[in-house]
Design a protein around this motif. Structure first.
Motif, PDB file in Angstrom:
ATOM      1  N   VAL A 164      -6.246   7.666   0.262  1.00 25.41           N
ATOM      2  CA  VAL A 164      -6.251   7.766   1.751  1.00 25.41           C
ATOM      3  C   VAL A 164      -6.232   9.495   2.054  1.00 25.41           C
ATOM      4  CG1 VAL A 164      -5.428   5.696   2.210  1.00 25.41           C
ATOM      5  CG2 VAL A 164      -4.046   7.466   2.340  1.00 25.41           C
ATOM      6  N   PRO A 165      -6.805   9.755   3.176  1.00 25.35           N
ATOM      7  CA  PRO A 165      -6.579  11.019   3.672  1.00 25.35           C
ATOM      8  C   PRO A 165      -5.014  11.183   4.264  1.00 25.35           C
ATOM      9  CG  PRO A 165      -7.595   9.835   5.485  1.00 25.35           C
ATOM     10  CD  PRO A 165      -7.770   9.018   4.323  1.00 25.35           C
ATOM     11  N   ALA A 166      -4.483  12.595   3.901  1.00 25.13           N
ATOM     12  CA  ALA A 166      -3.404  12.704   4.391  1.00 25.13           C
ATOM     13  C   ALA A 166      -3.088  12.999   6.090  1.00 25.13           C
ATOM     14  CB  ALA A 166      -2.680  14.094   3.801  1.00 25.13           C
ATOM     15  N   THR A 167      -4.154  13.352   6.555  1.00 27.82           N
ATOM     16  CA  THR A 167      -4.160  13.421   8.115  1.00 27.82           C
ATOM     17  C   THR A 167      -5.379  12.834   8.588  1.00 27.82           C
ATOM     18  OG1 THR A 167      -5.224  15.461   8.087  1.00 27.82           O
ATOM     19  CG2 THR A 167      -2.734  15.324   8.137  1.00 27.82           C
ATOM     20  N   ALA A 168      -5.316  12.384   9.920  1.00 27.18           N
ATOM     21  CA  ALA A 168      -6.352  11.705  10.526  1.00 27.18           C
ATOM     22  C   ALA A 168      -6.297  12.020  12.037  1.00 27.18           C
ATOM     23  CB  ALA A 168      -6.664  10.176  10.426  1.00 27.18           C
ATOM     24  N   THR A 218      -0.809   7.559  17.342  1.00 29.88           N
ATOM     25  CA  THR A 218      -0.458   8.686  16.690  1.00 29.88           C
ATOM     26  C   THR A 218       0.942   8.228  15.733  1.00 29.88           C
ATOM     27  OG1 THR A 218       0.844   9.569  18.479  1.00 29.88           O
ATOM     28  CG2 THR A 218      -1.243  10.113  18.169  1.00 29.88           C
ATOM     29  N   GLY A 219       1.061   9.154  14.820  1.00 26.22           N
ATOM     30  CA  GLY A 219       2.391   9.299  14.025  1.00 26.22           C
ATOM     31  C   GLY A 219       1.852   8.717  12.503  1.00 26.22           C
ATOM     32  N   ALA A 220       2.877   8.529  11.833  1.00 27.26           N
ATOM     33  CA  ALA A 220       2.858   8.300  10.477  1.00 27.26           C
ATOM     34  C   ALA A 220       2.545   6.804  10.198  1.00 27.26           C
ATOM     35  CB  ALA A 220       4.349   8.548   9.526  1.00 27.26           C
ATOM     36  N   HIS A 221       1.539   6.407   9.440  1.00 21.13           N
ATOM     37  CA  HIS A 221       1.184   5.029   9.273  1.00 21.13           C
ATOM     38  C   HIS A 221       1.263   4.972   7.557  1.00 21.13           C
ATOM     39  CE1 HIS A 221      -0.770   4.022  12.915  1.00 21.13           C
ATOM     40  NE2 HIS A 221      -0.750   5.368  13.190  1.00 21.13           N
ATOM     41  N   GLU A 222       1.920   3.941   7.338  1.00 19.42           N
ATOM     42  CA  GLU A 222       2.246   3.563   5.966  1.00 19.42           C
ATOM     43  C   GLU A 222       1.098   2.483   5.373  1.00 19.42           C
ATOM     44  OE1 GLU A 222       6.198   2.575   5.387  1.00 19.42           O
ATOM     45  OE2 GLU A 222       7.009   4.579   5.526  1.00 19.42           O
ATOM     46  N   TYR A 233      -7.656 -12.266 -14.015  1.00 17.19           N
ATOM     47  CA  TYR A 233      -7.185 -11.070 -13.833  1.00 17.19           C
ATOM     48  C   TYR A 233      -5.780 -11.155 -12.576  1.00 17.19           C
ATOM     49  CZ  TYR A 233     -11.201  -8.919 -15.377  1.00 17.19           C
ATOM     50  OH  TYR A 233     -12.252  -8.491 -16.274  1.00 17.19           O
ATOM     51  N   LEU A 234      -4.837 -10.598 -12.881  1.00 18.26           N
ATOM     52  CA  LEU A 234      -3.631 -10.634 -12.096  1.00 18.26           C
ATOM     53  C   LEU A 234      -3.733  -9.749 -10.579  1.00 18.26           C
ATOM     54  CD1 LEU A 234      -0.644 -10.588 -14.695  1.00 18.26           C
ATOM     55  CD2 LEU A 234      -1.864 -12.534 -13.684  1.00 18.26           C
ATOM     56  N   THR A 235      -2.895 -10.132  -9.558  1.00 16.65           N
ATOM     57  CA  THR A 235      -2.977  -9.523  -8.485  1.00 16.65           C
ATOM     58  C   THR A 235      -1.937  -8.279  -8.632  1.00 16.65           C
ATOM     59  OG1 THR A 235      -2.171  -9.521  -6.041  1.00 16.65           O
ATOM     60  CG2 THR A 235      -0.820 -10.701  -7.739  1.00 16.65           C
ATOM     61  N   SER A 236      -2.349  -7.132  -7.886  1.00 15.37           N
ATOM     62  CA  SER A 236      -1.610  -5.925  -7.882  1.00 15.37           C
ATOM     63  C   SER A 236      -1.481  -5.292  -6.457  1.00 15.37           C
ATOM     64  CB  SER A 236      -2.000  -4.867  -8.851  1.00 15.37           C
ATOM     65  OG  SER A 236      -3.546  -4.808  -8.765  1.00 15.37           O
ATOM     66  N   THR A 237      -0.428  -4.820  -6.393  1.00 15.18           N
ATOM     67  CA  THR A 237      -0.177  -4.003  -5.042  1.00 15.18           C
ATOM     68  C   THR A 237      -0.185  -2.470  -5.066  1.00 15.18           C
ATOM     69  OG1 THR A 237       0.779  -5.865  -4.193  1.00 15.18           O
ATOM     70  CG2 THR A 237       1.141  -3.739  -3.002  1.00 15.18           C
ATOM     71  N   ALA A 238      -0.873  -1.660  -4.285  1.00 18.39           N
ATOM     72  CA  ALA A 238      -0.708  -0.267  -4.548  1.00 18.39           C
ATOM     73  C   ALA A 238       0.587   0.313  -4.090  1.00 18.39           C
ATOM     74  CB  ALA A 238      -1.919   0.597  -3.768  1.00 18.39           C
ATOM     75  N   GLU A 239       0.883   1.596  -4.446  1.00 15.20           N
ATOM     76  CA  GLU A 239       1.993   2.359  -3.939  1.00 15.20           C
ATOM     77  C   GLU A 239       1.327   2.674  -2.338  1.00 15.20           C
ATOM     78  OE1 GLU A 239       3.318   5.426  -6.065  1.00 15.20           O
ATOM     79  OE2 GLU A 239       3.964   4.209  -7.743  1.00 15.20           O
ATOM     80  N   VAL A 240       2.489   2.881  -1.546  1.00 15.88           N
ATOM     81  CA  VAL A 240       2.320   3.194  -0.220  1.00 15.88           C
ATOM     82  C   VAL A 240       1.833   4.497  -0.081  1.00 15.88           C
ATOM     83  CG1 VAL A 240       3.521   3.518   1.909  1.00 15.88           C
ATOM     84  CG2 VAL A 240       4.225   1.579   0.764  1.00 15.88           C
ATOM     85  N   ALA A 241       0.810   4.711   0.548  1.00 15.29           N
ATOM     86  CA  ALA A 241       0.280   6.196   1.173  1.00 15.29           C
ATOM     87  C   ALA A 241       0.401   6.218   2.496  1.00 15.29           C
ATOM     88  CB  ALA A 241      -0.941   6.309   0.488  1.00 15.29           C
ATOM     89  N   THR A 242       0.960   7.594   3.006  1.00 11.28           N
ATOM     90  CA  THR A 242       1.124   8.020   4.487  1.00 11.28           C
ATOM     91  C   THR A 242      -0.021   8.675   4.654  1.00 11.28           C
ATOM     92  OG1 THR A 242       3.629   7.905   4.028  1.00 11.28           O
ATOM     93  CG2 THR A 242       2.713   8.941   6.048  1.00 11.28           C
ATOM     94  N   VAL A 243      -0.688   8.197   5.991  1.00 12.11           N
ATOM     95  CA  VAL A 243      -1.517   8.882   6.942  1.00 12.11           C
ATOM     96  C   VAL A 243      -0.757   9.270   8.076  1.00 12.11           C
ATOM     97  CG1 VAL A 243      -3.689   8.822   7.952  1.00 12.11           C
ATOM     98  CG2 VAL A 243      -3.413   7.602   5.713  1.00 12.11           C
ATOM     99  N   THR A 244      -0.797  10.437   8.279  1.00  9.04           N
ATOM    100  CA  THR A 244      -0.296  11.055   9.819  1.00  9.04           C
ATOM    101  C   THR A 244      -1.155  11.433  10.556  1.00  9.04           C
ATOM    102  OG1 THR A 244       1.281  12.249   8.378  1.00  9.04           O
ATOM    103  CG2 THR A 244       0.983  12.985  10.757  1.00  9.04           C
ATOM    104  N   VAL A 245      -1.239  10.644  11.676  1.00 10.23           N
ATOM    105  CA  VAL A 245      -2.289  10.645  12.847  1.00 10.23           C
ATOM    106  C   VAL A 245      -2.046  11.584  14.008  1.00 10.23           C
ATOM    107  CG1 VAL A 245      -3.647   9.176  14.291  1.00 10.23           C
ATOM    108  CG2 VAL A 245      -3.070   8.117  12.033  1.00 10.23           C
TER     109      VAL A 245
END
Length: 267
Positions: A164-168, A218-222, A233-245
């Motif tokens: 994801v982008p770091a900012t938006a 606006t603000g930080a979105h996790e 195939y087993l399920t999996s969850t990505a690590e949280v990435a923060t987008v600052t809007v």
């Protein structure tokens, strides 16, 4: 009702009584009765009788959606919708008679969600109970069945990576991309903003799922992404990435005409 007549004149009975049935809108009403007089009886007006009318309670409908199948120990997103959207209240998800987590607060559209892992294989009967709120009646969803299977010995573990982008900019769409490895033969990805689903699950294509999403606040979105799993195939969850809007920035004034120096030269 104040200065407004309620219906037409009502005849008195032999005991001097009269009554009328009328619907009243929500709010406070000052009701009086005016006797017009008859023969030797003079007219008279009663003192006001105040009636406080509360809004009628609205019936609600609660519905649960989620995957039809799941793998034991894998993340599953369960969604709820209460209609019409109430002005408050919470929803308690249940598996049979057992609560799943704590009460979930609804958003302004009457929606909520919870991420759950099932510890045992078999059919799980999921319901959601809306608590009710001022003006809104409680309701319970029909059961949504999730059939949970134990992981097969041949099931392959997967890894989901989120890009994801770091900012938006608020209101401008950005791409959220999830890559699942090794490339599984099927399954979907549910993008999440905190505990809120971002749209519907996205089908994988060549191991990738992409969602174009404009952030409304606006603000930080996790942001994270949950791969549903697929046969083998087993399920999996990505690590949280923060987008600052951030708020949009004005483009400034136009300089299409150029400066005086550019028109006439400078020494």
């Amino acid at each position: 009702n104040g200065t407004t007549d309620l219906g037409g004149p009502v005849d008195l009975d032999a005991q001097g009584n009269a009554s009328i049935a009328v619907p009243l809108a929500a709010g406070n009403h000052a009701i009086t009765a005016v006797f017009t007089g008859f023969n030797e009886h003079q007219g008279s007006t009663s003192a006001a009788h105040n009636v406080a009318v509360t809004p009628a309670n609205v019936a609600t409908t609660t519905s649960v959606t989620g995957p039809a199948t799941a793998v034991e120990g894998a993340d599953v997103v369960l969604n709820v919708q209460v209609s019409p959207a109430p002005s408050g209240g919470t929803v308690q998800f249940k598996n049979g008679a057992n609560n799943i987590g704590g009460p979930v607060t609804l958003d302004s559209e009457g929606k909520g969600s919870i991420t759950q892992q099932f510890a045992t294989a078999g059919a799980q009967s999921i319901t959601a109970v809306y608590s009710g709120a001022a003006g809104f009646i409680t309701s319970t969803s029909d059961a949504h069945t999730v059939t949970v299977s134990a992981p097969a010995e041949t099931d392959v573990a997967t890894t989901t990576v989120l890009t994801v982008p770091a900012t938006a900019t608020k209101g401008a769409a950005v791409n959220l991309v999830a890559t699942v490895s090794p490339d599984p033969a099927g399954g979907t990805v549910q993008f999440m903003d905190g505990t809120t689903p971002i749209g519907a699950p996205v089908a994988l294509m060549n191991g990738k799922a992409t969602r174009s999403h404009p952030f409304a606040t606006t603000g930080a979105h996790e942001i994270t992404a949950i791969y549903s799993g697929a046969p083998g195939y087993l399920t999996s969850t990505a690590e949280v990435a923060t987008v600052t809007v951030d708020e949009p920035v004005d483009g400034g004034t136009s300089s299409a005409g150029g400066s005086l120096g550019s028109l006439f030269g400078s020494s």
